[in-house]
Design a protein around this motif. Sequence first.
Motif, PDB file in Angstrom:
ATOM      1  N   ILE A 106       0.810  -1.221   0.000  1.00 26.25           N
ATOM      2  CA  ILE A 106       0.000   0.000   0.000  1.00 26.25           C
ATOM      3  C   ILE A 106       0.844   1.273   0.000  1.00 26.25           C
ATOM      4  O   ILE A 106       0.322   2.354  -0.225  1.00 26.25           O
ATOM      5  N   TYR A 107       2.158   1.128   0.213  1.00 27.23           N
ATOM      6  CA  TYR A 107       3.034   2.293   0.063  1.00 27.23           C
ATOM      7  C   TYR A 107       3.847   2.205  -1.237  1.00 27.23           C
ATOM      8  O   TYR A 107       4.799   2.951  -1.439  1.00 27.23           O
ATOM      9  N   HIS A 108       3.505   1.243  -2.082  1.00 36.40           N
ATOM     10  CA  HIS A 108       4.194   1.135  -3.364  1.00 36.40           C
ATOM     11  C   HIS A 108       3.220   0.954  -4.525  1.00 36.40           C
ATOM     12  O   HIS A 108       2.740   1.920  -5.071  1.00 36.40           O
ATOM     13  N   PHE A 110       0.143  -0.824  -4.738  1.00 35.25           N
ATOM     14  CA  PHE A 110      -1.304  -0.962  -4.449  1.00 35.25           C
ATOM     15  C   PHE A 110      -1.943  -2.158  -5.156  1.00 35.25           C
ATOM     16  O   PHE A 110      -3.110  -2.108  -5.554  1.00 35.25           O
ATOM     17  N   PHE A 124      -6.779   4.071   1.846  1.00 36.30           N
ATOM     18  CA  PHE A 124      -6.127   5.379   1.707  1.00 36.30           C
ATOM     19  C   PHE A 124      -6.794   6.485   2.516  1.00 36.30           C
ATOM     20  O   PHE A 124      -6.150   7.471   2.855  1.00 36.30           O
ATOM     21  N   TYR A 129      -3.144   5.739   7.560  1.00 41.31           N
ATOM     22  CA  TYR A 129      -2.326   5.664   6.349  1.00 41.31           C
ATOM     23  C   TYR A 129      -1.417   6.876   6.328  1.00 41.31           C
ATOM     24  O   TYR A 129      -1.867   8.007   6.501  1.00 41.31           O
ATOM     25  N   PRO A 131       0.838   9.179   4.242  1.00 45.11           N
ATOM     26  CA  PRO A 131       1.302   9.541   2.894  1.00 45.11           C
ATOM     27  C   PRO A 131       2.824   9.734   2.849  1.00 45.11           C
ATOM     28  O   PRO A 131       3.454   9.484   1.825  1.00 45.11           O
ATOM     29  N   GLN A 134       5.086   7.039   1.287  1.00 45.42           N
ATOM     30  CA  GLN A 134       4.956   6.623  -0.104  1.00 45.42           C
ATOM     31  C   GLN A 134       6.314   6.480  -0.799  1.00 45.42           C
ATOM     32  O   GLN A 134       7.146   7.371  -0.730  1.00 45.42           O
ATOM     33  N   ASP A 135       6.503   5.335  -1.450  1.00 42.54           N
ATOM     34  CA  ASP A 135       7.696   5.040  -2.258  1.00 42.54           C
ATOM     35  C   ASP A 135       8.999   4.986  -1.466  1.00 42.54           C
ATOM     36  O   ASP A 135      10.070   4.971  -2.059  1.00 42.54           O
TER      37      ASP A 135
ATOM     38  N   PHE B  92      -0.129   8.581  -5.095  1.00 45.18           N
ATOM     39  CA  PHE B  92      -1.075   7.598  -4.544  1.00 45.18           C
ATOM     40  C   PHE B  92      -2.493   7.978  -4.958  1.00 45.18           C
ATOM     41  O   PHE B  92      -2.738   9.087  -5.443  1.00 45.18           O
ATOM     42  N   VAL B  96      -6.617   9.309  -0.585  1.00 48.98           N
ATOM     43  CA  VAL B  96      -5.789   9.778   0.534  1.00 48.98           C
ATOM     44  C   VAL B  96      -6.298  11.137   1.026  1.00 48.98           C
ATOM     45  O   VAL B  96      -6.274  11.438   2.218  1.00 48.98           O
TER      46      VAL B  96
END
Lengths: 477, 261
Positions: A106-108, A110, A124, A129, A131, A134-135, B92, B96
Amino acid sequence: MLIQTPGEGLYDELFDQDNRVRPHYKMLEEWLVNADEGLIAEKRREADVLFQRLGITFNVYGEDQGADRLIPFDLIPRVISASDWQKLQAGLRQRVQALNRFLFDIYHGFDIVRAGVISAEQVFANPQYQPGMQDLKLPRNLYSHIAGIDLIRHNDGDFYVLEDNLRCPSGVSYMLENRRMMMRLFPELFAHAPVAPIDHYPNLLGETLRAASLKPDPTVVVLTPGRFNSAYFEHAFLARQMGVELVEGADLFVHQNKVFMKTTVGPQQVDVIYRRIDDDFLDPLAGNPDSMLGVPGLYAAYRTGNVVLTNAMGTGVADDKSIYPYVPDMIRFYLDEEPILKNVPTWQCRKEKDLKYVLDHLSELVVKEAQGAGGYGMLIGPKASKKELSTFRSLLKARPQDYIAQPTLSLSTCPTFVDEGIAPRHLDLRPFVLSGKKIQMVPGGLTRVALKKGSLVVNSSQGGGTKDTWVMEDDLC
Amino acid sequence: MRLNIHHQTRYTYETPVQNSIQYIRLTPRNTPQQRIHDWKLSTPGETSQMMDGFGNPVTVMTLDNAVPEIVLTAEGVVDLTGKPLTRDDSPFPPQVFLRHTPLTETDKALKKFASQYSCNKRSLVRLMKHLREHIAFMPGATTVTNTASEAFKLGAGVCQDHTHIFIACCRHIGVPARYVSGYIHSTSDDHVATHAWAEAWIGSNWHTFDVVNTLNVAESHIKLAVGLDYRDAAPVRGVRSGGGMEHMETRAWVTEATGTQ
């Protein structure tokens, strides 16, 4: 001494349904029956004094003056057979592996959302979650290095997972101290019973924390919010046991995206932070600007790969009660395996059909806040008053997405010392699962016991106690 | 349109600042809407770079010698392409931006207000206009710690408050919405060039809602950073030790470049 037998329809850890002693409890039962009451009373007092002297106290939020108090310790261990543990261990490994895969996903990419297994909104829009993750590439793609999984045994004899704790699970220090206490008070018991050892937990934890970094010999610290935190004892205990520094935010600083610890011989770079501070407080420049607990610049150091946080930021999205119902699907999706451990059937009040069922059966169900913890903000239907039921009815109608509901499971019971002698009390189990180069755990976990007759609430913050947890090394004894 | 940007933020202190660390989001990215021709950020400290989770470039500055003031200067040349916003610039899914943050939490009054609108562009344009009429633009009325609900109750604020309130309303009715900080080019002199506005996810695209200017196109906007709220996208977030009272002054000019493109 006399051991009270359990009530009808309950699963007791010691007695089977015909009130015969289960084989793996034989030795302990004989000892209990033959034990001298005066001696036991003396040992109980001794345990109290020792716990007080060790400083193992627990700060109960919401109590006047935030008084430190002892978590009641029960002298009668909870025993788990070797074969039960084998199955539990396999199930826990599987579960934690899938949860870590989910967090990476979920951080790459999905994948699980794209595949339609779980909705984008549920992942999300979840307040947990993060943000900011992310990545971010983490060593070994690990997020929850230390997981505490809450299990109960239902009256069908099977273990069910009640809750996954993937953020900063507490309680492992009690697991270790309970064993030490038992070995000190009753060394003779351990001479006869093949109880699997757990005292290597700090070594495994240290190994896991070092494995969180790709550096050959990383510097590890434990980051605590300080002595007013309810789990401060544990933070200090674990740091001491592992031989690493216990630090507070003010002991660390960031320079050129690297984290340093102030020491008497100058700054020393820190590679792994076993943090016991919530996400939002880790860095006032990224989260809560008022946080005095964290380290300014820590997020940049993390983001640029110069430090590893254990557990990772943003793990809370996977242990949320609204995500919990999907864990069996995660196991199928990521591992292509059938789940070994059962989930408790869960109604998600955000779904219209589920909400209707919950409102129609409120007095039979347990309703919990999706974001709640510590046994606060929950309704136990069968024990609730009319007023409590109607309060929850309106809460559910107003914010259905904040609640889940589950059937009232009958937690198994285990003989426990109480005022009227030795009587069955309900309990749960929290094993600690460590993910590093491999997934490891020590046999057992923290057993919590509800000391009030018939009570199903075992949380320490709600007056529960703890017991030593014995996993037998083989089933023959 | 080619724009020249010159931005200076000056912090002056009562007594020298001993240490400071800052996250600076003053570097625009290349997007389909803006091409960065030339950009320079100067700070008095040592810097390193990172990319935050939203994909915003962040300059991390550390200062560990005593200084009486900190001056940050950003300047450059940016071409605005006039292309519409697309869905391709978020790392994303837009869901979010459905979640509330402490700054965008709604109270009863704000919820009631938001409930009058629905999830389509026309309705959200009406929401924007309605908000602009009800919330006076009044520098000094609020600070960076004021929440959407507080500014709504007060009926006054700056672009940051207008944006937070708009975002809070969108999220309440199930529309993902995000905070954008940046610059705006305006022909009138009395406008502040540093700016904030919102983007809302309608259908399958992001749409601009500049509440203060009641604009729903971003033809004169240069985007610096996006986030859930001001905290994520703030041009500068920092902590310091020492310094006593702080005085901050920000000046920014956005002018149309003369000459050939």
